[in-house]
Design a protein around this motif. Structure first.
Motif, PDB file in Angstrom:
ATOM      1  N   PHE A  17       0.884  -1.176   0.000  1.00 25.59           N
ATOM      2  CA  PHE A  17       0.000   0.000   0.000  1.00 25.59           C
ATOM      3  C   PHE A  17       0.919   1.223   0.000  1.00 25.59           C
ATOM      4  N   VAL A  18       1.038   1.848  -1.163  1.00 22.45           N
ATOM      5  CA  VAL A  18       1.998   2.946  -1.333  1.00 22.45           C
ATOM      6  C   VAL A  18       1.200   4.235  -1.534  1.00 22.45           C
ATOM      7  N   TYR A  19       1.425   5.212  -0.674  1.00 20.20           N
ATOM      8  CA  TYR A  19       0.544   6.382  -0.694  1.00 20.20           C
ATOM      9  C   TYR A  19       1.330   7.684  -0.581  1.00 20.20           C
ATOM     10  N   THR A  20       0.853   8.687  -1.302  1.00 20.23           N
ATOM     11  CA  THR A  20       1.430  10.018  -1.145  1.00 20.23           C
ATOM     12  C   THR A  20       0.314  11.057  -1.062  1.00 20.23           C
ATOM     13  N   CYS A  21       0.536  12.054  -0.226  1.00 21.39           N
ATOM     14  CA  CYS A  21      -0.399  13.190  -0.175  1.00 21.39           C
ATOM     15  C   CYS A  21       0.391  14.407   0.308  1.00 21.39           C
ATOM     16  N   ARG A  22      -0.281  15.532   0.269  1.00 20.38           N
ATOM     17  CA  ARG A  22       0.451  16.786   0.523  1.00 20.38           C
ATOM     18  C   ARG A  22       0.895  16.904   1.988  1.00 20.38           C
ATOM     19  N   ALA A  23      -0.062  16.798   2.906  1.00 19.92           N
ATOM     20  CA  ALA A  23       0.238  17.005   4.337  1.00 19.92           C
ATOM     21  C   ALA A  23      -0.241  15.798   5.140  1.00 19.92           C
ATOM     22  N   PRO A  24       0.326  15.578   6.327  1.00 20.98           N
ATOM     23  CA  PRO A  24      -0.112  14.421   7.132  1.00 20.98           C
ATOM     24  C   PRO A  24      -1.620  14.426   7.376  1.00 20.98           C
ATOM     25  N   THR A  25      -2.221  15.610   7.511  1.00 21.65           N
ATOM     26  CA  THR A  25      -3.673  15.667   7.770  1.00 21.65           C
ATOM     27  C   THR A  25      -4.487  15.227   6.551  1.00 21.65           C
ATOM     28  N   ASP A  26      -3.863  15.212   5.364  1.00 21.49           N
ATOM     29  CA  ASP A  26      -4.585  14.758   4.158  1.00 21.49           C
ATOM     30  C   ASP A  26      -4.686  13.229   4.100  1.00 21.49           C
ATOM     31  N   PHE A  27      -3.912  12.540   4.942  1.00 22.47           N
ATOM     32  CA  PHE A  27      -3.949  11.066   4.958  1.00 22.47           C
ATOM     33  C   PHE A  27      -5.175  10.653   5.783  1.00 22.47           C
ATOM     34  N   ILE A  28      -6.339  10.771   5.129  1.00 23.77           N
ATOM     35  CA  ILE A  28      -7.600  10.654   5.859  1.00 23.77           C
ATOM     36  C   ILE A  28      -7.841   9.263   6.451  1.00 23.77           C
ATOM     37  N   PHE A  29      -7.281   8.241   5.840  1.00 25.48           N
ATOM     38  CA  PHE A  29      -7.525   6.886   6.338  1.00 25.48           C
ATOM     39  C   PHE A  29      -6.365   6.384   7.211  1.00 25.48           C
ATOM     40  N   ALA A  30      -5.533   7.287   7.719  1.00 20.70           N
ATOM     41  CA  ALA A  30      -4.324   6.865   8.452  1.00 20.70           C
ATOM     42  C   ALA A  30      -4.651   5.884   9.576  1.00 20.70           C
ATOM     43  N   ASP A  31      -5.662   6.209  10.390  1.00 18.30           N
ATOM     44  CA  ASP A  31      -5.960   5.345  11.542  1.00 18.30           C
ATOM     45  C   ASP A  31      -6.442   3.980  11.085  1.00 18.30           C
ATOM     46  N   GLU A  32      -7.286   3.981  10.051  1.00 17.26           N
ATOM     47  CA  GLU A  32      -7.818   2.692   9.616  1.00 17.26           C
ATOM     48  C   GLU A  32      -6.733   1.841   8.942  1.00 17.26           C
ATOM     49  N   VAL A  33      -5.861   2.485   8.170  1.00 21.50           N
ATOM     50  CA  VAL A  33      -4.780   1.721   7.535  1.00 21.50           C
ATOM     51  C   VAL A  33      -3.889   1.107   8.620  1.00 21.50           C
ATOM     52  N   ALA A  34      -3.621   1.875   9.672  1.00 22.43           N
ATOM     53  CA  ALA A  34      -2.808   1.337  10.779  1.00 22.43           C
ATOM     54  C   ALA A  34      -3.525   0.157  11.430  1.00 22.43           C
ATOM     55  N   ALA A  35      -4.845   0.275  11.584  1.00 24.05           N
ATOM     56  CA  ALA A  35      -5.619  -0.826  12.205  1.00 24.05           C
ATOM     57  C   ALA A  35      -5.595  -2.067  11.307  1.00 24.05           C
ATOM     58  N   LEU A  36      -5.717  -1.864   9.989  1.00 22.88           N
ATOM     59  CA  LEU A  36      -5.677  -3.006   9.065  1.00 22.88           C
ATOM     60  C   LEU A  36      -4.305  -3.685   9.124  1.00 22.88           C
ATOM     61  N   GLN A  37      -3.271  -2.844   9.260  1.00 21.14           N
ATOM     62  CA  GLN A  37      -1.904  -3.392   9.332  1.00 21.14           C
ATOM     63  C   GLN A  37      -1.729  -4.291  10.567  1.00 21.14           C
ATOM     64  N   ARG A  38      -2.403  -3.897  11.650  1.00 23.85           N
ATOM     65  CA  ARG A  38      -2.271  -4.687  12.887  1.00 23.85           C
ATOM     66  C   ARG A  38      -2.886  -6.073  12.735  1.00 23.85           C
ATOM     67  N   VAL A  39      -3.958  -6.176  11.906  1.00 24.28           N
ATOM     68  CA  VAL A  39      -4.605  -7.497  11.775  1.00 24.28           C
ATOM     69  C   VAL A  39      -4.148  -8.253  10.524  1.00 24.28           C
ATOM     70  N   ASN A  40      -3.437  -7.567   9.626  1.00 28.40           N
ATOM     71  CA  ASN A  40      -3.057  -8.221   8.370  1.00 28.40           C
ATOM     72  C   ASN A  40      -1.537  -8.181   8.173  1.00 28.40           C
ATOM     73  N   PRO A  41      -0.853  -9.267   8.511  1.00 24.46           N
ATOM     74  CA  PRO A  41       0.610  -9.277   8.394  1.00 24.46           C
ATOM     75  C   PRO A  41       1.088  -9.177   6.946  1.00 24.46           C
ATOM     76  N   LYS A  42       0.186  -9.413   5.977  1.00 24.17           N
ATOM     77  CA  LYS A  42       0.587  -9.336   4.568  1.00 24.17           C
ATOM     78  C   LYS A  42       0.515  -7.908   4.032  1.00 24.17           C
ATOM     79  N   LEU A  43      -0.016  -6.985   4.824  1.00 25.43           N
ATOM     80  CA  LEU A  43      -0.185  -5.597   4.365  1.00 25.43           C
ATOM     81  C   LEU A  43       1.033  -4.763   4.761  1.00 25.43           C
ATOM     82  N   ARG A  44       1.722  -4.249   3.715  1.00 27.59           N
ATOM     83  CA  ARG A  44       2.885  -3.396   3.984  1.00 27.59           C
ATOM     84  C   ARG A  44       2.563  -1.993   3.504  1.00 27.59           C
TER      85      ARG A  44
END
Ligand SMILES: Cc1cc2nc3c(=O)[nH]c(=O)nc-3n(C[C@H](O)[C@H](O)[C@H](O)COP(=O)(O)OP(=O)(O)OC[C@H]3O[C@@H](n4cnc5c(N)ncnc54)[C@H](O)[C@@H]3O)c2cc1C
Ligand code: FES
Length: 303
Positions: A92-119
């Motif tokens: 999962f490779v992502y770019t955006c302008r500012a950290p606040t633009d990463f709207i799904f940051a919390d959910e992506v982190a949560a998915l990473q915790r349950v999915n060891p195949k997600l980088r």
């Protein structure tokens, strides 16, 4: 007014779909949604359409590269593959302008915790003055190579604004990725063309290209072959010409995926960069996508 929005939820829930809409500063529909749409309001929706999908059967690993609000289809895929405990690697490779633009940051982190195949790898292009501790700057060849091992052998999905898509495609070509391995979806956000009805800017030179006849409206005009409009290619599409003449061909995505702008061509020949929305039957019956169609010579369409 029609606009296209990707479904960001997984396809498995049966009682809702989730759309994620970025507010465009001068946008007609995104501002309407943000400012005026209330819970309980009704909207007319069509679809789903498009072929920018991945179910896990098409390849044994997937690289999802997104910029800005282009994250929405990648969220749908990542949520789905995680629910299914898909065995393949997901980059999962992502770019955006500012950290606040990463709207799904919390959910992506949560998915990473349950999915060891997600980088997950995120680079912030304008991180100055923020406390972002991760990679900074745009996507580069070097960063992409470090982030995704064996990139050239993998299936890649790419979605984002036009400039980010163009630069990333160029990097992928440089890295030897075969074009058929790269699936793309351009998030139009097309600015009004200088020739469109209701805009004040007008093309400066007379049109000299092929003649297009709109037979139902009994109107003809030549294509502008020198249209200067930022994101637009230099040659006008049949949809853009129809807007200049007030023909009223409907549209939504303007990138060849939704099919709303289908019209029948009764004579002539056009080239279309993207024709995802056309079925074999459409092609056999002379149906074209007005948003993509660039006439090769004089053309008549039923509009
Ligand atoms: C397949 C597909 C999927 C998409 N998925 C999503 C999604 O999931 N989420 C999402 O947020 N978007 C998505 N989009 C983009 C979306 O469809 C719209 O293009 C976007 O919301 C802007 O629409 P709008 O009506 O607000 O802007 P429009 O009114 O159509 O204006 C387009 C752009 O032109 C600018 N503009 C308008 N008028 C002027 C002017 N007079 N001078 C200068 N600039 C001007 C606006 O600021 C805006 O950037 C997708 C697009 C496609 C094609
Ligand atoms: S407007 Fe969507 S295919 Fe042309």
């Amino acid at each position: 007014m029609n606009r296209s929005y990707s479904i960001s939820s997984s396809p498995t829930p049966r009682d809702y779909i989730e759309l994620t809409v970025r507010r465009e500063p001068r946008g007609a529909v995104s501002r309407h949604i943000d400012d005026l749409l209330k819970v309980g309001d009704q909207i007319n929706a069509g679809g789903p359409v498009g072929r920018f999908t991945f179910t896990g059967t098409e390849a044994d690993s997937i690289v999802l590269i997104a910029g800005g609000v282009g994250i929405t289809p990648m969220m749908s895929i990542t949520r789905y593959l995680t629910e299914r405990s898909w065995a393949g690697d997901i980059f999962f490779v992502y770019t955006c302008r500012a950290p606040t633009d990463f709207i799904f940051a919390d959910e992506v982190a949560a998915l990473q915790r349950v999915n060891p195949k997600l980088r997950v790898a995120v680079t912030i292009s304008s991180a100055e003055g923020t406390d972002w501790k991760g990679p900074r700057g745009r996507i580069t060849k070097e960063w992409l190579t470090q982030t995704v091992p064996d990139l050239a052998s993998r299936r890649i999905h790419l979605c984002g604004p036009p400039a980010m898509m163009d630069s990333t495609k160029a990097i992928l070509i440089e890295l030897g990725v075969a074009p058929e391995q790269v699936k793309t979806e351009l998030f139009g956000a097309t600015k009004p063309t200088p020739a469109a009805a209701g805009t004040t800017a007008k093309p400066t030179k007379p049109a000299t290209g092929p003649l297009v006849t709109f037979s139902k409206n009994n109107k003809s005009a030549k294509i502008h072959v020198d249209l200067q409009n930022g994101d637009s290619p230099p040659k006008q599409s049949i949809l853009e010409l129809s807007e200049e003449l007030g023909i009223g061909i409907e549209f939504s995505c303007r990138v060849g995926t939704c099919g709303v702008c289908k019209v029948k061509m009764t004579s002539g020949e056009v080239e279309m960069a993207v024709e995802d929305a056309l079925e074999p039957d459409d092609k056999a019956n002379g149906i074209i996508l007005a948003c993509q169609a660039k006439p090769k010579g004089d053309v008549t369409v039923e509009a």
